[in-house]
Design an enzyme around this catalytic site. Structure first.
Site, PDB file in Angstrom:
ATOM      1  N   LYS A   1      81.555  85.535  27.445  1.00 34.53           N
ATOM      2  CA  LYS A   1      82.948  85.793  27.087  1.00 34.53           C
ATOM      3  C   LYS A   1      83.027  86.940  26.083  1.00 34.53           C
ATOM      4  O   LYS A   1      83.799  87.882  26.262  1.00 34.53           O
ATOM      5  CB  LYS A   1      83.558  84.520  26.500  1.00 34.53           C
ATOM      6  CG  LYS A   1      85.070  84.463  26.605  1.00 34.53           C
ATOM      7  CD  LYS A   1      85.613  83.152  26.008  1.00 34.53           C
ATOM      8  CE  LYS A   1      85.485  81.980  26.961  1.00 34.53           C
ATOM      9  NZ  LYS A   1      85.735  80.682  26.288  1.00 34.53           N
TER      10      LYS A   1
ATOM     11  N   ARG B   1      86.766  80.543  20.008  1.00 32.31           N
ATOM     12  CA  ARG B   1      86.400  80.222  21.393  1.00 32.31           C
ATOM     13  C   ARG B   1      84.893  80.237  21.593  1.00 32.31           C
ATOM     14  O   ARG B   1      84.204  81.133  21.109  1.00 32.31           O
ATOM     15  CB  ARG B   1      87.022  81.250  22.345  1.00 32.31           C
ATOM     16  CG  ARG B   1      88.436  81.641  22.009  1.00 32.31           C
ATOM     17  CD  ARG B   1      88.913  82.817  22.842  1.00 32.31           C
ATOM     18  NE  ARG B   1      88.990  82.506  24.254  1.00 32.31           N
ATOM     19  CZ  ARG B   1      89.227  83.419  25.197  1.00 32.31           C
ATOM     20  NH1 ARG B   1      89.376  84.695  24.862  1.00 32.31           N
ATOM     21  NH2 ARG B   1      89.297  83.067  26.458  1.00 32.31           N
TER      22      ARG B   1
ATOM     23  N   GLY C   1      84.619  74.635  30.710  1.00 32.96           N
ATOM     24  CA  GLY C   1      85.164  73.380  30.215  1.00 32.96           C
ATOM     25  C   GLY C   1      84.188  72.515  29.430  1.00 32.96           C
ATOM     26  O   GLY C   1      84.538  71.442  28.969  1.00 32.96           O
TER      27      GLY C   1
ATOM     28  N   MET D   1      82.344  73.396  26.605  1.00 33.83           N
ATOM     29  CA  MET D   1      82.348  73.553  25.159  1.00 33.83           C
ATOM     30  C   MET D   1      83.785  73.721  24.679  1.00 33.83           C
ATOM     31  O   MET D   1      84.707  73.709  25.470  1.00 33.83           O
ATOM     32  CB  MET D   1      81.467  74.725  24.763  1.00 33.83           C
ATOM     33  CG  MET D   1      80.001  74.412  25.020  1.00 33.83           C
ATOM     34  SD  MET D   1      78.909  75.726  24.547  1.00 33.83           S
ATOM     35  CE  MET D   1      79.422  77.052  25.575  1.00 33.83           C
TER      36      MET D   1
ATOM     37  N   ARG E   1      85.276  87.397  34.045  1.00 34.40           N
ATOM     38  CA  ARG E   1      83.896  87.084  34.423  1.00 34.40           C
ATOM     39  C   ARG E   1      83.783  87.234  35.935  1.00 34.40           C
ATOM     40  O   ARG E   1      84.795  87.307  36.626  1.00 34.40           O
ATOM     41  CB  ARG E   1      83.514  85.657  34.008  1.00 34.40           C
ATOM     42  CG  ARG E   1      84.382  84.611  34.662  1.00 34.40           C
ATOM     43  CD  ARG E   1      84.037  83.210  34.197  1.00 34.40           C
ATOM     44  NE  ARG E   1      85.121  82.310  34.567  1.00 34.40           N
ATOM     45  CZ  ARG E   1      85.504  81.264  33.857  1.00 34.40           C
ATOM     46  NH1 ARG E   1      84.901  80.977  32.723  1.00 34.40           N
ATOM     47  NH2 ARG E   1      86.470  80.497  34.272  1.00 34.40           N
TER      48      ARG E   1
ATOM     49  N   HIS F   1      63.134  60.688  56.883  1.00 35.74           N
ATOM     50  CA  HIS F   1      63.242  60.962  58.306  1.00 35.74           C
ATOM     51  C   HIS F   1      64.631  61.466  58.673  1.00 35.74           C
ATOM     52  O   HIS F   1      64.795  62.495  59.330  1.00 35.74           O
ATOM     53  CB  HIS F   1      62.911  59.678  59.087  1.00 35.74           C
ATOM     54  CG  HIS F   1      63.013  59.835  60.566  1.00 35.74           C
ATOM     55  ND1 HIS F   1      64.125  59.442  61.267  1.00 35.74           N
ATOM     56  CD2 HIS F   1      62.164  60.376  61.465  1.00 35.74           C
ATOM     57  CE1 HIS F   1      63.934  59.717  62.554  1.00 35.74           C
ATOM     58  NE2 HIS F   1      62.750  60.285  62.697  1.00 35.74           N
TER      59      HIS F   1
ATOM     60  N   SER G   1      49.304  78.278  61.810  1.00 39.35           N
ATOM     61  CA  SER G   1      50.684  78.068  61.373  1.00 39.35           C
ATOM     62  C   SER G   1      50.646  77.024  60.257  1.00 39.35           C
ATOM     63  O   SER G   1      50.143  75.912  60.455  1.00 39.35           O
ATOM     64  CB  SER G   1      51.538  77.576  62.537  1.00 39.35           C
ATOM     65  OG  SER G   1      52.822  77.262  62.075  1.00 39.35           O
TER      66      SER G   1
ATOM     67  N   CYS H   1      55.618  76.851  59.516  1.00 39.20           N
ATOM     68  CA  CYS H   1      56.616  76.116  60.291  1.00 39.20           C
ATOM     69  C   CYS H   1      57.123  74.879  59.562  1.00 39.20           C
ATOM     70  O   CYS H   1      57.770  74.040  60.138  1.00 39.20           O
ATOM     71  CB  CYS H   1      56.060  75.730  61.654  1.00 39.20           C
ATOM     72  SG  CYS H   1      54.673  74.616  61.554  1.00 39.20           S
TER      73      CYS H   1
ATOM     74  N   TYR I   1      55.175  85.635  60.310  1.00 39.39           N
ATOM     75  CA  TYR I   1      56.504  85.095  60.579  1.00 39.39           C
ATOM     76  C   TYR I   1      56.743  83.793  59.829  1.00 39.39           C
ATOM     77  O   TYR I   1      55.795  83.147  59.370  1.00 39.39           O
ATOM     78  CB  TYR I   1      56.729  84.874  62.077  1.00 39.39           C
ATOM     79  CG  TYR I   1      55.917  83.740  62.657  1.00 39.39           C
ATOM     80  CD1 TYR I   1      56.408  82.436  62.664  1.00 39.39           C
ATOM     81  CD2 TYR I   1      54.654  83.974  63.198  1.00 39.39           C
ATOM     82  CE1 TYR I   1      55.658  81.397  63.179  1.00 39.39           C
ATOM     83  CE2 TYR I   1      53.893  82.942  63.710  1.00 39.39           C
ATOM     84  CZ  TYR I   1      54.401  81.651  63.698  1.00 39.39           C
ATOM     85  OH  TYR I   1      53.662  80.622  64.192  1.00 39.39           O
TER      86      TYR I   1
HETATM   87  P1  ADP Z   1      87.337  78.081  28.331  1.00 36.67           P
HETATM   88  O1  ADP Z   1      86.048  78.814  28.224  1.00 36.67           O
HETATM   89  O2  ADP Z   1      87.183  76.603  28.392  1.00 36.67           O
HETATM   90  O3  ADP Z   1      88.222  78.668  29.388  1.00 36.67           O
HETATM   91  P2  ADP Z   1      88.836  79.612  26.415  1.00 36.67           P
HETATM   92  O4  ADP Z   1      88.128  80.072  25.206  1.00 36.67           O
HETATM   93  O5  ADP Z   1      88.986  80.614  27.483  1.00 36.67           O
HETATM   94  O6  ADP Z   1      88.109  78.316  26.942  1.00 36.67           O
HETATM   95  O7  ADP Z   1      90.251  79.079  25.927  1.00 36.67           O
HETATM   96  C1  ADP Z   1      91.003  78.022  26.440  1.00 36.67           C
HETATM   97  C2  ADP Z   1      92.429  78.465  26.685  1.00 36.67           C
HETATM   98  O8  ADP Z   1      93.022  79.024  25.539  1.00 36.67           O
HETATM   99  C3  ADP Z   1      92.503  79.534  27.755  1.00 36.67           C
HETATM  100  O9  ADP Z   1      93.583  79.266  28.598  1.00 36.67           O
HETATM  101  C4  ADP Z   1      92.743  80.802  26.984  1.00 36.67           C
HETATM  102  O10 ADP Z   1      93.476  81.730  27.726  1.00 36.67           O
HETATM  103  C5  ADP Z   1      93.536  80.315  25.771  1.00 36.67           C
HETATM  104  N1  ADP Z   1      93.280  81.181  24.637  1.00 36.67           N
HETATM  105  C6  ADP Z   1      92.099  81.374  24.014  1.00 36.67           C
HETATM  106  N2  ADP Z   1      92.210  82.295  23.029  1.00 36.67           N
HETATM  107  C7  ADP Z   1      93.489  82.702  23.020  1.00 36.67           C
HETATM  108  C8  ADP Z   1      94.223  83.647  22.242  1.00 36.67           C
HETATM  109  N3  ADP Z   1      93.634  84.363  21.295  1.00 36.67           N
HETATM  110  N4  ADP Z   1      95.525  83.797  22.503  1.00 36.67           N
HETATM  111  C9  ADP Z   1      96.120  83.076  23.480  1.00 36.67           C
HETATM  112  N5  ADP Z   1      95.496  82.162  24.243  1.00 36.67           N
HETATM  113  C10 ADP Z   1      94.186  81.981  24.034  1.00 36.67           C
HETATM  114 MG    MG Z   2      88.681  80.548  29.635  1.00 33.03          MG
END
Ligand code: ADP
Ligand code: MG
Ligand code: MG
Length: 928
Positions: free
Chosen positions: A33, A103, A112, A114, A347, A465, A805, A872, A892
């Protein structure tokens, strides 16, 4: 990086004001990220300013017993100042407060798993300021309420439900259904009560100092790296070698500030079919997590063009910029704050197999990537998906699985449940689709398995099997679904308190292992022009030939259509399992057994009278034996003719009978009685023979070439069938026929020598009978290398072999010393402990079994330098194993029909990988 004395290492990397201290290549340092936020900042996109704390800090944090390293605090504060300068806001100020998100984000995406904390910096002062500035009390109080909840939950471990209950209480009190229906006065009440809950659980006041909030949130995100679920996720997804998570501290932007604000997620191309078009959804007047949380139904991204056309156009422009930069499809998060678009994340996007193939080809056409890059991007799972019918993803979303087993053979199947193989055949013949549900399957079930659309077993692993046979056919199979209790007698299945009986409809997903009650719609994927293009490019690169494992003309045809260049393994025993033949073969076994027994008694007898009586019996029994053999001959010949015709001149390796004879004999009384009737052998006697043939360890028992050596008549008839069929087809079609007779389970060269001599005699006899020249059929006789002894004496074996083989299933079993059928009981734990990286029956154990293979190749080719060598086993369709086979210099690989395209692609990838390793080595050499 060398660190100057008195100075601390760089822990914090800024991205603000259009410039970042990192880029996309720094994932290991910044996490995915953070690296991408830096990259996008450098690209000039509008990214809320922020900074990233390196993943190394996470490691140090744990090493120090959950403490920040020295110097980190100062670096954080220095960077905070930079952000304040760019945003012209101040953290902890109540004139123009800066609010932040903290974040998580590791080098490998763990969606989801962390934590993230939003709205940091809110307190009664900044809240008032926010209200003044936005003139939106509801928004401000809602942000505060979310903040307390998130901070309480993520940072202090206040149970989520405590807040949720409270929210519900207030909603009930005012007769409101949804969160968004609460007005600001009601939200003020929620906030008040939330704070009380917070105090009750933490025994502290809710922190009002922004710095304290920020520091605690950073530590909490660092700690989310080691929660149980995050650890488990890394384990399941085999994510290794990461030091920790990066922490991104970023200026908040608000999508919930009114009708010109919003938030959404989108893909730069359609992840389902690859269409080159923005794809995604959004919500007006909402915060980030609302889209995923499913509280409101999001709107398709195209609609944004009507609601906020300026932002939509900008998003389209960004789509191009990102794709040109990353040269791959992106998955991004955006937020619009009062008409201004911000990108919050990007990503590489996950996609279906069909989409992966289309995107790769389209990007080559757009000159974004090269052909070779396109080939390296497509995985075996992608192709696997394309080749099997799949469940409709929309329907699947709304279905709760009944239980889960192993994804033994991919694809989707819907059908009525039956509980034995005969019923499967009967029902299928009536035009019904059936799922055969068994505790486990055995060779007796093969005909019924073939007729079923899917197979479900409650015990057995990935190489049971059921699994091996189903994969061979490309038939959907879920094996080892342990929660299921099958009662074959009662024709009933119990799972989690539910009872199912014959005829009930079940949907099983062999790609995931999930089992569902009732019907789920399936979609079949046809072979697209893009798919064919990938195959063509692969053909131009690869060195390995790809053959198939097939036992019938239909399977052969399917494999040839998918690109197979011959048969690498035709298992003749499968031909005996069809009902009409099984009874002939059973008779054959009984009379073969009896005649062998009498022969040995005769050798010992001295009295003439006894001898005469016994000789009479012998001639009777032997006549029956010969009769059964002669009945089988035309049937086998027919099979081979069909296969040879389909192959149109391509080679076919045909393995002589391999499994132990008792596998063919009936286990149930009724069938034993029937057999007694047709053979005129007493039931007693039959049962005696069955128990005498029974083996404690059949895998190491009387099978393979050992059968051919003790019952040579059976091999004779097979060799005769092969050669007669070859001659007939060659005469008729005027196309070449290239039979390769393969002697299984050779451990000692003398076994091969004896078997070969015997086969050569039969072959020259057939040539004479058919009045053809000696060389009319260019046949080969070779052996499987599947016993370690054969591998390490391969030079001796090669003297009598035209080809090798590798039977890697047995070679793994015997080389590693664990049984294919029982290893499931401990292999999972072995893999968890890291003793083996992967199931060695699925992906070749290169260091161990691979070494046996290398030795055998070296010894074999020392004797005969042009010796043709293939593989094989199951591994012939596994990409990693194929990379090894390519390097080892095999001619092969052979695999089941539906894996042929995978093997073709993997063979091309093997060449590319090999090249890149060589060029890297050259470069390294030059540097020195
Ligand atoms: P995950 O990796 O679980 O997606 P994120 O770090 O992307 O977690 O954040 C979770 C939510 O919070 C996402 O929908 C993201 O867009 C929102 N979010 C994170 N940082 C900001 C920010 N600086 N301003 C507005 N929304 C944010
Ligand atoms: Mg995200
Ligand atoms: Mg074998």
């Amino acid at each position: 990086m060398p660190v100057k004395k008195g100075k601390f290492k760089k822990y914090v990397y800024c991205f603000a004001g259009g410039k970042a201290e990192g880029d996309a290549s720094m994932k290991m340092i910044l996490g995915g990220k953070g690296a991408n936020l830096a990259e996008m900042t450098n690209l000039g996109l509008s990214i809320p300013p922020g900074f990233t704390i390196s993943a190394e800090v996470c490691k140090i944090y744990y090493e120090l017993g959950k403490k920040w390293p020295k110097g980190l605090e100062k670096q954080i504060n220095d960077n905070l100042k930079k952000i304040e300068k760019v945003t012209k806001k101040k953290f902890g100020d109540f004139e123009n407060p800066l609010l932040l998100s903290v974040r998580s984000g590791a080098a490998v995406s763990m969606p989801g798993m962390m934590d993230t904390v939003l709205n940091i910096g809110l307190n009664p002062d900044s809240l008032n300021r926010l209200i003044e500035k936005t003139d939106n009390e509801r928004f401000a109080w809602d942000s505060y309420r979310r903040f307390i909840q998130m901070f309480g939950d993520v940072v202090m471990g206040v149970p989520h439900f405590a807040f949720e209950n409270e929210l519900k209480k207030v909603k009930d009190k005012y007769g409101k259904q949804l969160d968004i229906e609460l007005n600001y006065e009601e939200l003020i009440e929620v906030v008040k009560n939330y704070k009380k809950i917070y105090e009750r659980f933490t025994k502290e006041k809710f922190p009002e100092k922004p710095k304290e909030q920020l520091y605690k949130a950073i530590s909490a995100v660092l700690e989310s790296w080691n929660t149980d679920r995050a650890i488990k996720y890394r384990e399941i997804n085999n994510i290794k070698g990461l030091v920790g998570t990066g922490v991104n501290v970023q200026t908040m932007v608000y999508g919930n500030m009114g009708e010109s604000s919003g938030t959404g997620v989108c893909f730069t191309r359609d992840p389902a079919n690859g269409e080159n078009k923005l794809h995604g959804e959004f919500l007006i007047n909402a915060q980030g997590e609302d889209v995923v949380a499913g509280i409101r139904t999001p709107i398709p991204i195209d609609e944004l063009n009507k609601l906020l056309p300026k932002n939509y156009k900008e998003l389209q422009r960004i789509r191009k910029i990102l794709e040109n930069n990353y040269r791959d499809m992106q998955d991004l998060e955006f937020t619009i704050e009062e008409g201004k678009l911000y990108i919050l994340q990007t990503r590489t996007g996950k996609r279906t197999g069909a989409s992966a193939v289309k995107i790769a080809i389209d990007m080559v056409k757009q000159r974004l990537i090269t052909k070779n890059e396109a080939l390296m991007r497509i995985t075996d799972d992608d192709l696997d998906q394309i080749l099997h019918p799949q469940f409709d993803t929309k329907e699947l979303k709304n279905k709760k699985p009944l239980t889960r087993g192993l994804p033994a053979s991919p694809g989707a199947a819907v059908g009525q449940m039956v509980f034995n193989a005969e019923d499967a055949e009967k029902w299928a013949d009536l035009g019904k689709k059936v799922i055969l549900c068994r505790r486990e399957t055995s060779p007796e079930d093969v005909a019924g398995m073939h007729k079923a659309v899917g197979i479900l077993t409650s015990v057995g692993g990935m190489t049971s099997h059921a699994a091996v046979v189903a994969r061979g056919w490309g038939k959907c199979c879920v094996s080892g679904a342990g929660e299921i209790d099958i009662d074959a007698e009662k024709k009933e299945m119990k799972v989690n308190g539910k009872i199912f009986s014959e005829g009930d409809i079940l949907s099983i997903n062999g790609s995931t292992g999930y089992v569902y009650q009732g019907e789920i719609k399936t979609v079949s994927s046809s072979l697209s022009p893009e798919f064919k293009m990938i195959m063509k490019w692969s053909d131009n690169l690869r060195k390995l030939k790809v053959r198939t494992n097939a036992d019938s003309p239909e399977d052969t045809l399917r494999a040839v259509q998918l690109g197979a260049e011959g048969i690498g393994l035709c298992r003749t025993e499968h031909m005996f399992f069809a009902e009409s033949r099984l009874s002939i073969f059973r008779r054959l076994i009984l009379f073969a057994y009896e005649s062998r027994r009498i022969e040995s008694v005769l050798q010992r007898l001295s009295s003439d009278s006894e001898r005469i009586a016994l000789e009479k019996e012998y001639s009777k029994v032997n006549k029956e034996y010969k009769k059964a053999l002669s009945e089988l001959l035309p049937l086998q010949k027919r099979d081979f003719r069909g296969i040879f015709k389909t192959l149109k001149g391509m080679p076919a390796t045909i393995r002589l009978l391999d499994p132990p004879l008792h596998e063919f004999l009936p286990k149930n009384l009724q069938e034993q009685e029937e057999l007694a009737e047709v053979t005129n052998i007493s039931l007693d006697r039959i049962q005696h023979i069955i128990s005498d043939l029974h083996e404690l360890n059949p895998m190491l028992g009387h099978r393979g070439c050992r059968l051919g050596i003790t019952y040579p008549e059976i091999s004779d008839i097979q060799v005769r069938a092969i050669i007669e069929a070859a001659i007939e087809v060659k005469r008729k079609t005027r196309k070449n026929v290239l039979p390769e007779i393969m002697i299984p389970l050779v451990g000692h060269y003398k076994e091969l020598q004896l078997s070969r001599e015997r086969a050569e005699i039969v072959i020259s006899k057939v040539f004479t009978e058919k009045k053809v020249k000696k060389g009319y059929i260019n046949y080969k006789i070779g052996t499987m290398i599947e016993i370690p002894r054969a591998a390490v004496t391969a030079d001796e074996v090669a003297e009598f072999a035209d080809f090798f083989s590798f039977g890697t299933n047995d070679l793994t079993q015997m080389g590693a010393g664990f049984s294919r059928d029982d290893a499931g009981k401990f292999l999972d734990e072995y893999i968890e402990l890291g003793i083996y990286d992967k199931d060695p029956f699925q992906s070749l154990d290169i260091e161990g079994i691979g070494k046996l293979i290398s030795i055998a190749i070296e010894l074999g080719r020392k004797k005969k330098n042009k010796l043709k060598i293939g593989v094989c086993g199951e591994h012939g369709g596994d990409p990693k194993s194929i990379y090894f086979f390519n390097k080892a210099g095999l001619d092969y690989v052979s695999c089941s029909p539906l894996r042929v395209p995978i093997a073709i692609l993997a063979s091309a990838q093997a060449v590319l990988i090999q090249k890149s390793i060589v060029s890297k080595k050259k470069k390294a050499g030059k540097k020195k």
